[in-house]
Motif scaffolding. Structure first.
Motif, short mmCIF file in Angstrom:
data_model
loop_
_atom_site.label_atom_id
_atom_site.label_comp_id
_atom_site.label_asym_id
_atom_site.label_seq_id
_atom_site.Cartn_x
_atom_site.Cartn_y
_atom_site.Cartn_z
N THR A 1 5.54 -6.00 -0.98
CA THR A 1 6.10 -4.90 -0.80
C THR A 1 6.48 -5.41 0.54
O THR A 1 7.80 -5.16 1.38
CB THR A 1 5.06 -4.06 -0.24
OG1 THR A 1 4.16 -4.02 0.63
CG2 THR A 1 5.08 -3.39 -2.31
N ILE B 1 0.56 -6.33 -4.26
CA ILE B 1 1.52 -5.22 -4.22
C ILE B 1 1.37 -5.90 -2.69
O ILE B 1 2.58 -5.36 -2.28
CB ILE B 1 0.70 -4.31 -4.81
CG1 ILE B 1 0.52 -4.11 -5.61
CG2 ILE B 1 1.77 -2.84 -4.58
CD1 ILE B 1 1.54 -4.91 -7.29
N CYS C 1 6.80 0.15 -4.10
CA CYS C 1 7.02 -0.18 -5.19
C CYS C 1 8.33 0.09 -5.75
O CYS C 1 9.47 -0.47 -5.73
CB CYS C 1 6.08 -1.12 -5.87
SG CYS C 1 5.05 -2.04 -5.78
#
Length: 144
Positions: free
Chosen positions: A80, A76, A88
C-alpha cells in the motif's frame, strides 16, 4: 485464551477497526491484550496454532496497529505504501494476487483455530478478527 474468553461480552460490542489486510483489530487478541499475562497467553496461542514458529516475547506479540512491526506477515502494508494508497480497496490493482494470497493463507488456519478455542463464542470472535476479510475489504463473493 482465558483472558480473551473473559472479555468476550465486551469484545462483542467493539466498533470494528479494519487493518489493511482486512483483519478487525478491535477484536484481535494481539491488539486487545494489555497485561503481560494476556500478551503471554496470546503468544502461546499463536505458537500452538502455527502462526509463529516459537513463543514470542510480549514485546514481539504486542500490536498497536499496521506499521508497528518491521515486517507485515502478508506484505500488504509495504504494498500500500509503494502504491500510495491507504487501503487495498482503493488501489487500481484491487483485487490483486497479493489479496488472493492473504485470503488463501488466512483460511488455512481457520479450522485449526476452531479446534484450539475453548468455546464457540471464542472462535466466533477470532473469526470476526481474522476470517471476515472478504467482507471487511469489500470483496464480492458468490452470494453477496
Amino acid at each position: 485464551m482465558k483472558w480473551y474468553i473473559e472479555k468476550l461480552e465486551e469484545l462483542k460490542k467493539a466498533v470494528p477497526v479494519y487493518s489493511v489486510c482486512g483483519d478487525d483489530c478491535a477484536v484481535c487478541p494481539r491488539h486487545v491484550a494489555k497485561t503481560d499475562e494476556e500478551l503471554h497467553e496470546t503468544a502461546l496461542f499463536w505458537h500452538r496454532i502455527g502462526w509463529r514458529d516459537r513463543v514470542l516475547s510480549n514485546e514481539e506479540i504486542k500490536c498497536s496497529g499496521c506499521g508497528c512491526h518491521e515486517k507485515c506477515s502478508f506484505m500488504i502494508l509495504p504494498c500500500t505504501k509503494e502504491k500510495g494508497v491507504e487501503k487495498c480497496e482503493v488501489c487500481k490493482d484491487f483485487c490483486c494476487d497479493k489479496i488472493h494470497d492473504v485470503l488463501s493463507r488466512s483460511s488455512i488456519k481457520e479450522e485449526e483455530a476452531r479446534a484450539l478455542c475453548k468455546s464457540e463464542d471464542e472462535f466466533q470472535m477470532l473469526k470476526r478478527a481474522f476470517w471476515n476479510k472478504e467482507k471487511n475489504l469489500g470483496i464480492k463473493t458468490d452470494g453477496s
